[in-house]
Design an enzyme around this catalytic site. Structure first.
Site, short mmCIF file in Angstrom:
data_model
loop_
_atom_site.label_atom_id
_atom_site.label_comp_id
_atom_site.label_asym_id
_atom_site.label_seq_id
_atom_site.Cartn_x
_atom_site.Cartn_y
_atom_site.Cartn_z
N PHE A 154 6.09 7.05 7.26
CA PHE A 154 6.94 6.37 8.33
C PHE A 154 8.47 6.64 8.59
O PHE A 154 8.77 7.00 7.38
CB PHE A 154 6.60 4.64 8.49
N HIS A 163 6.97 1.81 -5.71
CA HIS A 163 7.31 2.60 -4.64
C HIS A 163 7.27 1.81 -3.28
O HIS A 163 7.67 2.41 -2.15
CB HIS A 163 6.80 4.14 -4.68
#
Length: 376
Positions: free
Chosen positions: A135, A291
């Protein structure tokens, strides 16, 4: 101390309320038994992958495993400062101005692309986000905890841009070629095959870095805006490392390096993201951090769990009032906030383990996934 040690050679960074499925932990322990493997460490965003867990780091000696890195070599996060004024941000207007950025960059970008990566066979994919959990997101400051640790170019009155993407089809090509030749047994570090893989791996890292930069520049161009990159960090990659006095190979699969300064830990598209500073000593977690928030549900489960409660259109607006641009109906369910862990549970586990200092928190304004059928 928010650390659970659950195997002699593997460690799980988690609090008592951190949701981690048993299959993911089992994958972690299985990976710890691979030949030449010395230690493995999972982050609180750990979740099951295709045979190997995601959200973990793996340390081996004299031998490494390309399959642990996976097909999206170089996937990572780039965090940009824009000059878009935060208090004037209107998500609908920004989405309209941005338009469709799924297609390859046009000829006006070709000279700039050649400057970054001359004559690359996968060049047409540069500047495109890709599918899955990739994204690009405009964010606004929600809170600042340590202003003294912010980058010099940071401006809290403006919007920030977070880009999450990788090496696109190049990484898949490299892994497929490797697995066809060698399967999953890995490579002796001094072999010719290892040198060939490392060369291709570096090419993918360079490609991923250029791709995130071009995505950001493309978006800023469409908004008639300017910006600067505050950080760019891979979280799927292999490197030589010295840990505990031992020289070996550190594999990161969905694990952000903790030895490169500030990093961003994003939540789902309907959750906060955090800018954090790693602790000076992160050897406990193999010099790695989470992450992101990590998946809670399998992709194949999401539509069945959500479609009777939410329409695809309703999932394109979050509780923050932000907009998610995603015209792929399957993907909008797969990437729904409900399919991910709460990011605070992940960040708090890292904080309680003494691995980070929280610097700032951000809320989403506009998240771009795809304006059409999502590419690979």
């Amino acid at each position: 101390m928010g650390t659970l040690i659950s195997h002699p050679d593997s460690i799980v960074i988690a609090d008592s309320d951190t949701w981690i499925e048993g299959n993911a932990v089992q994958q972690l322990h299985t990976t710890a038994t691979l030949p030449h493997m010395l230690r493995v460490a999972s982050m609180p965003d750990l979740h099951a992958g295709r045979g190997y867990p995601v959200g973990a780091a793996f340390f081996s000696r004299n031998h490494f495993y390309p399959a642990l890195i996976g097909n999206d070599i170089g996937c990572g996060m780039a965090f940009w400062q824009t000059d878009l004024t935060a208090h004037k941000a209107k998500p609908e207007k920004l989405a309209k101005q941005l338009g469709n950025i799924d297609m390859p960059l046009d000829e006006n970008w070709h000279e700039h692309i050649r400057e970054l990566l001359p004559a690359h066979p996968f060049q047409t994919a540069l500047g495109t986000i890709g599918g899955g959990n990739h994204f690009a997101e405009l964010q606004a400051v929600d809170d600042i905890y340590r202003a003294d640790l912010l980058p010099a170019a940071f401006d809290k009155t403006k919007l920030q841009l977070l880009v999450h993407s990788g090496s696109r089809g190049l990484g898949q090509h490299i892994l497929s070629r490797h697995v066809q030749q060698f399967g999953h047994q890995g490579l002796d570090a001094g072999s010719e095959a290892a040198a060939d893989y490392l060369h291709a791996h570096q090419d993918a890292l360079d490609f991923a870095h250029a791709n995130r930069r071009l995505i950001a520049e493309r978006m800023l161009h469409n908004w008639r805006s300017e910006g600067s990159c505050l950080l760019d960090v891979h979280h799927n990659f292999l490197e030589e490392a010295d840990i505990g006095g031992v020289h070996g190979w550190l594999h990161r699969k969905g694990a952000t390096p903790a030895d490169r300064g500030l990093v961003v830990i994003p939540g789902s598209r309907g959750d906060f993201s955090y800018l954090v500073l790693p602790a000076e000593d992160c050897s406990l977690s193999l010099n790695s951090l989470a992450h992101g928030s990590g998946r809670k549900w399998l992709r194949t489960e999401c539509r069945g769990r959500l479609s009777h409660k939410y329409s695809a259109d309703s999932l394109r607006r979050t509780a923050f009032g932000s907009i998610v641009v995603c015209r792929d109906k399957t993907l909008i369910y797969e990437e729904a906030p409900q399919a991910y862990k709460n990011v605070d549970s992940v960040v708090n586990a890292l904080l309680n383990a003494g691995l980070i200092t929280i610097v700032a928190r951000f809320k989403p304004v506009l998240t771009y996934k795809t304006s059409g059928a999502c590419g690979a």
